[in-house]
Scaffold this active site. Structure first.
Site, PDB file in Angstrom:
ATOM      1  N   ILE A  83      33.736  18.287   9.804  1.00 48.47           N
ATOM      2  CA  ILE A  83      32.877  19.423  10.196  1.00 48.47           C
ATOM      3  C   ILE A  83      33.750  20.628  10.548  1.00 48.47           C
ATOM      4  N   PHE A  94      35.942  20.334  18.234  1.00 47.11           N
ATOM      5  CA  PHE A  94      35.551  19.219  17.357  1.00 47.11           C
ATOM      6  C   PHE A  94      36.419  17.995  17.588  1.00 47.11           C
ATOM      7  N   LEU A 104      37.324  11.222  18.702  1.00 49.28           N
ATOM      8  CA  LEU A 104      37.115  10.034  17.874  1.00 49.28           C
ATOM      9  C   LEU A 104      35.622   9.841  17.718  1.00 49.28           C
ATOM     10  N   LYS A 105      35.192   9.325  16.552  1.00 51.55           N
ATOM     11  CA  LYS A 105      33.745   9.351  16.298  1.00 51.55           C
ATOM     12  C   LYS A 105      33.155   8.079  15.684  1.00 51.55           C
ATOM     13  N   SER A 144      25.884  15.313  19.946  1.00 52.53           N
ATOM     14  CA  SER A 144      25.268  14.519  18.896  1.00 52.53           C
ATOM     15  C   SER A 144      23.834  14.160  19.271  1.00 52.53           C
ATOM     16  N   TYR A 166      31.080   5.633  22.222  1.00 47.74           N
ATOM     17  CA  TYR A 166      31.186   6.942  21.560  1.00 47.74           C
ATOM     18  C   TYR A 166      30.064   7.857  22.048  1.00 47.74           C
ATOM     19  N   LYS A 224      29.840  11.566  24.621  1.00 51.97           N
ATOM     20  CA  LYS A 224      29.112  12.824  24.392  1.00 51.97           C
ATOM     21  C   LYS A 224      28.237  13.158  25.608  1.00 51.97           C
ATOM     22  N   PHE A 235      22.531  16.551  14.128  1.00 48.85           N
ATOM     23  CA  PHE A 235      21.836  15.394  13.573  1.00 48.85           C
ATOM     24  C   PHE A 235      22.793  14.783  12.530  1.00 48.85           C
ATOM     25  N   LEU A 255      26.157   6.374   5.766  1.00 49.86           N
ATOM     26  CA  LEU A 255      25.404   6.191   4.528  1.00 49.86           C
ATOM     27  C   LEU A 255      25.955   6.990   3.341  1.00 49.86           C
ATOM     28  N   PHE A 303      20.427  -1.343   5.400  1.00 50.10           N
ATOM     29  CA  PHE A 303      20.245  -2.113   6.634  1.00 50.10           C
ATOM     30  C   PHE A 303      18.785  -2.087   7.091  1.00 50.10           C
ATOM     31  N   GLY A 359      21.850  -1.701  16.853  1.00 48.49           N
ATOM     32  CA  GLY A 359      21.952  -0.371  17.458  1.00 48.49           C
ATOM     33  C   GLY A 359      21.221   0.721  16.694  1.00 48.49           C
TER      34      GLY A 359
HETATM   35  P1  NAD Z   1      36.540  14.096  12.030  1.00 49.60           P
HETATM   36  O1  NAD Z   1      37.163  12.835  12.501  1.00 49.60           O
HETATM   37  O2  NAD Z   1      36.543  14.385  10.575  1.00 49.60           O
HETATM   38  O3  NAD Z   1      37.225  15.333  12.780  1.00 49.60           O
HETATM   39  C1  NAD Z   1      37.754  15.244  14.076  1.00 49.60           C
HETATM   40  C2  NAD Z   1      39.169  15.827  14.028  1.00 49.60           C
HETATM   41  O4  NAD Z   1      39.735  15.788  15.343  1.00 49.60           O
HETATM   42  C3  NAD Z   1      40.111  15.032  13.125  1.00 49.60           C
HETATM   43  O5  NAD Z   1      40.741  15.930  12.230  1.00 49.60           O
HETATM   44  C4  NAD Z   1      41.105  14.400  14.074  1.00 49.60           C
HETATM   45  O6  NAD Z   1      42.397  14.300  13.501  1.00 49.60           O
HETATM   46  C5  NAD Z   1      41.076  15.357  15.249  1.00 49.60           C
HETATM   47  N1  NAD Z   1      41.400  14.780  16.567  1.00 49.60           N
HETATM   48  C6  NAD Z   1      40.907  13.657  17.132  1.00 49.60           C
HETATM   49  N2  NAD Z   1      41.397  13.504  18.369  1.00 49.60           N
HETATM   50  C7  NAD Z   1      42.199  14.579  18.617  1.00 49.60           C
HETATM   51  C8  NAD Z   1      42.980  15.002  19.717  1.00 49.60           C
HETATM   52  N3  NAD Z   1      43.029  14.292  20.848  1.00 49.60           N
HETATM   53  N4  NAD Z   1      43.672  16.156  19.619  1.00 49.60           N
HETATM   54  C9  NAD Z   1      43.654  16.891  18.475  1.00 49.60           C
HETATM   55  N5  NAD Z   1      42.929  16.536  17.407  1.00 49.60           N
HETATM   56  C10 NAD Z   1      42.209  15.399  17.469  1.00 49.60           C
HETATM   57  O7  NAD Z   1      35.050  14.128  12.611  1.00 49.60           O
HETATM   58  P2  NAD Z   1      33.841  15.117  12.260  1.00 49.60           P
HETATM   59  O8  NAD Z   1      32.804  14.336  11.558  1.00 49.60           O
HETATM   60  O9  NAD Z   1      34.336  16.363  11.687  1.00 49.60           O
HETATM   61  O10 NAD Z   1      33.291  15.381  13.721  1.00 49.60           O
HETATM   62  C11 NAD Z   1      33.691  16.500  14.498  1.00 49.60           C
HETATM   63  C12 NAD Z   1      33.049  16.418  15.869  1.00 49.60           C
HETATM   64  O11 NAD Z   1      31.636  16.392  15.718  1.00 49.60           O
HETATM   65  C13 NAD Z   1      33.415  15.160  16.637  1.00 49.60           C
HETATM   66  O12 NAD Z   1      33.550  15.502  18.003  1.00 49.60           O
HETATM   67  C14 NAD Z   1      32.220  14.274  16.428  1.00 49.60           C
HETATM   68  O13 NAD Z   1      32.072  13.358  17.489  1.00 49.60           O
HETATM   69  C15 NAD Z   1      31.093  15.271  16.402  1.00 49.60           C
HETATM   70  N6  NAD Z   1      29.898  14.776  15.690  1.00 49.60           N
HETATM   71  C16 NAD Z   1      30.027  14.298  14.412  1.00 49.60           C
HETATM   72  C17 NAD Z   1      28.909  13.780  13.757  1.00 49.60           C
HETATM   73  C18 NAD Z   1      29.017  13.225  12.361  1.00 49.60           C
HETATM   74  O14 NAD Z   1      28.094  12.532  11.919  1.00 49.60           O
HETATM   75  N7  NAD Z   1      30.090  13.491  11.618  1.00 49.60           N
HETATM   76  C19 NAD Z   1      27.654  13.786  14.393  1.00 49.60           C
HETATM   77  C20 NAD Z   1      27.562  14.296  15.677  1.00 49.60           C
HETATM   78  C21 NAD Z   1      28.699  14.795  16.322  1.00 49.60           C
HETATM   79  N1  UFG Z   2      22.810   2.816   6.400  1.00 45.99           N
HETATM   80  C1  UFG Z   2      22.643   1.830   5.436  1.00 45.99           C
HETATM   81  N2  UFG Z   2      23.739   1.337   4.806  1.00 45.99           N
HETATM   82  C2  UFG Z   2      24.996   1.789   5.072  1.00 45.99           C
HETATM   83  C3  UFG Z   2      25.168   2.809   6.050  1.00 45.99           C
HETATM   84  C4  UFG Z   2      24.053   3.285   6.698  1.00 45.99           C
HETATM   85  O1  UFG Z   2      21.526   1.393   5.176  1.00 45.99           O
HETATM   86  O2  UFG Z   2      25.955   1.297   4.478  1.00 45.99           O
HETATM   87  C5  UFG Z   2      21.621   3.356   7.075  1.00 45.99           C
HETATM   88  C6  UFG Z   2      21.645   3.128   8.565  1.00 45.99           C
HETATM   89  O3  UFG Z   2      21.092   1.873   8.889  1.00 45.99           O
HETATM   90  C7  UFG Z   2      20.801   4.297   9.053  1.00 45.99           C
HETATM   91  C8  UFG Z   2      21.086   5.408   8.040  1.00 45.99           C
HETATM   92  O4  UFG Z   2      21.615   4.750   6.891  1.00 45.99           O
HETATM   93  O5  UFG Z   2      19.467   3.968   8.973  1.00 45.99           O
HETATM   94  C9  UFG Z   2      22.091   6.420   8.532  1.00 45.99           C
HETATM   95  O6  UFG Z   2      23.244   5.764   9.003  1.00 45.99           O
HETATM   96  P1  UFG Z   2      24.593   6.536   9.360  1.00 45.99           P
HETATM   97  O7  UFG Z   2      25.562   5.521   9.843  1.00 45.99           O
HETATM   98  O8  UFG Z   2      24.999   7.406   8.238  1.00 45.99           O
HETATM   99  O9  UFG Z   2      24.144   7.511  10.529  1.00 45.99           O
HETATM  100  P2  UFG Z   2      23.569   7.180  11.981  1.00 45.99           P
HETATM  101  O10 UFG Z   2      22.298   7.925  12.111  1.00 45.99           O
HETATM  102  O11 UFG Z   2      23.549   5.754  12.249  1.00 45.99           O
HETATM  103  O12 UFG Z   2      24.720   7.796  12.921  1.00 45.99           O
HETATM  104  C10 UFG Z   2      25.182   9.145  12.765  1.00 45.99           C
HETATM  105  C11 UFG Z   2      26.637   9.257  13.197  1.00 45.99           C
HETATM  106  C12 UFG Z   2      26.784   8.985  14.656  1.00 45.99           C
HETATM  107  C13 UFG Z   2      25.871   9.870  15.416  1.00 45.99           C
HETATM  108  C14 UFG Z   2      24.449   9.724  14.929  1.00 45.99           C
HETATM  109  C15 UFG Z   2      23.538  10.695  15.596  1.00 45.99           C
HETATM  110  O13 UFG Z   2      27.440   8.317  12.491  1.00 45.99           O
HETATM  111  O14 UFG Z   2      28.107   9.287  15.046  1.00 45.99           O
HETATM  112  O15 UFG Z   2      24.400   9.984  13.528  1.00 45.99           O
HETATM  113  O16 UFG Z   2      24.020  11.973  15.429  1.00 45.99           O
HETATM  114  F1  UFG Z   2      25.935   9.554  16.737  1.00 45.99           F
END
Ligand code: NAD
Ligand code: UFG
Length: 337
Positions: free
Chosen positions: A11, A79, A82-83, A123, A148, A152, A177, A199, A217, A293
């Site tokens: 992101i 951003f 860990l996620k 999130s 995780y 948040k 989302f 997914l 799932f 979950g």
């Molecule tokens: P990402 O892992 O691609 O990006 C996170 C970046 O942070 C990585 O490049 C990583 O190297 C860096 N990083 C981690 N710990 C660090 C530290 N201590 N110091 C410096 N850099 C560090 O993840 P993303 O999907 O881009 O997510 C970005 C943010 O958005 C995260 O905080 C995540 O929790 C949040 N978020 C993501 C989602 C999603 O579905 N991707 C949904 C909701 C919230």
């Molecule tokens: N799913 C499958 N098969 C897969 C992967 C996912 O059927 O191999 C389904 C899941 O059961 C769920 C949907 O696809 O119903 C979406 O799953 P994701 O894992 O892509 O996303 P989630 O909504 O479970 O979780 C995401 C982020 C979390 C965040 C959450 C809410 O991964 O970090 O959205 O923002 F917390």
């Protein structure tokens, strides 16, 4: 100048592109624990502008002091973190250490250097299993089911407490989302390590031939087609939301909270079909048991973000699928050469 922590991540990189395209200068700090430095070149290839990149950890106060001393930072977008939901259950201390200590160290450095504008990546997971959908920002938060999600929730609380004590801060808490898709150029996108948990990247790895089939799932949820409903948002729409949030912070609003989604719920099968459209053929899949979950449905109301930020998602799931497939096709091994 905007400081983007985690700016080489999924992101973060898309947000840096939007920031540069909107005239902001950007400094990235990232420890590359989940991303590659090559992302900086890709960002430059898209925008024709190069962000400053610092390889560092946000828990390292010395690096932060240097950044705040050397650059005139007006706003920080955090951003970095860990996620991976599953991993956080196995390694809770690593998650609390990285995400919470990281945010606190960053905020301490900001306070000491008198930088008061902060945007936090929260999130939809903070809503736990919502009592009804669509959710809005007034819904109760809590009931997270993994460390995780709890990081948040705790960081949101820390931000509220900080603002009470230090009302000079302006803080935007953005609850994302489900971000999917990639920049239409195919130069940047999501590059998960190992077997994808989420997914969309799982589906594109099946499409590229890296995985045999998608496991869906659960098919007995209380939804129209029996699969779970989520609010998938194109990562470029989400990224642009941060540009709007910066503008909002310039009005000195204190703490503001926005859900960022499209407002439209899509089932797992809807998403699969969108990718099949992009692919031009069927994608092999099987139904398996529910994943622990998972909640039945989560999608958002979009009124507040629209009214107060002017935020409105442009892309639908067909666009998301097309762009994510384009990224995967052009980069079968992600950022690996
Ligand atoms: P990402 O892992 O691609 O990006 C996170 C970046 O942070 C990585 O490049 C990583 O190297 C860096 N990083 C981690 N710990 C660090 C530290 N201590 N110091 C410096 N850099 C560090 O993840 P993303 O999907 O881009 O997510 C970005 C943010 O958005 C995260 O905080 C995540 O929790 C949040 N978020 C993501 C989602 C999603 O579905 N991707 C949904 C909701 C919230
Ligand atoms: N799913 C499958 N098969 C897969 C992967 C996912 O059927 O191999 C389904 C899941 O059961 C769920 C949907 O696809 O119903 C979406 O799953 P994701 O894992 O892509 O996303 P989630 O909504 O479970 O979780 C995401 C982020 C979390 C965040 C959450 C809410 O991964 O970090 O959205 O923002 F917390």
């Amino acid at each position: 100048m905007i400081l983007v922590t985690g700016g080489t991540g999924y992101i973060g990189s898309h947000t840096v592109v939007e920031l540069l395209n909107n005239g902001y200068d950007v400094v990235i700090v990232d420890n590359l624990s989940n991303s590659k430095e090559m992302v900086v070149d890709r960002i430059e290839a898209i925008t024709k502008r190069r962000p400053i990149f610092i390889n560092g950890d946000i828990r390292d106060r010395e690096i932060l002091d240097e950044i705040f001393t050397n650059f005139d930072i007006s706003c920080v977008i955090n951003f970095a973190g860990l996620k991976a939901v599953g991993e956080s259950v196995i390694k809770p201390l690593e998650y609390y250490q990285n995400n919470i200590t990281g945010a606190v160290t960053l905020l301490e450095a900001m306070r000491d250097h008198k930088v008061y504008n902060f945007i936090f990546s929260s999130s939809a997971t903070v809503y736990g299993d919502p009592v009804s959908v669509p959710v809005d920002e007034t819904f109760k938060i809590g009931g997270t089911t993994n460390p995780y999600g709890t990081t948040k929730l705790f960081i949101e609380q820390i931000l509220q407490d900080l603002y009470k004590a230090e009302p000079k801060f302006n803080i935007a808490i953005l609850r994302y989302f489900n971000p999917i898709g990639a920049h239409p150029s195919g130069l940047i996108g999501e590059d998960p390590n190992g077997i994808p948990n989420n997914l969309a990247p799982y589906i594109t790895q099946v499409m590229i031939g890296k995985r045999d089939h998608l496991n869906i799932f659960g098919k007995d949820y209380d939804t129209e087609d029996g699969t779970c409903i989520r609010d998938y948002i194109h990562v470029c729409d989400l990224a642009y939301g941060h540009v709007l949030a910066i503008k909002k912070l310039m009005e000195n609003p204190g703490v503001v909270i926005y859900n960022l989604g499209t407002g439209k719920g899509s089932s797992v099968l809807d998403v699969l079909h969108a990718f099949e459209k992009a692919y031009g053929k069927e994608i092999k899949h099987e139904f398996v048991g529910r994943r622990e979950g998972d909640i039945t449905a989560n999608y958002t109301k979009v009124d507040k973000a629209f009214k107060e930020l002017g935020f409105k998602a442009k892309y639908n799931i067909d666009d998301m699928a097309r762009d994510q497939w384009n990224w995967q096709k052009k980069n079968p091994n992600g950022y690996e050469e």
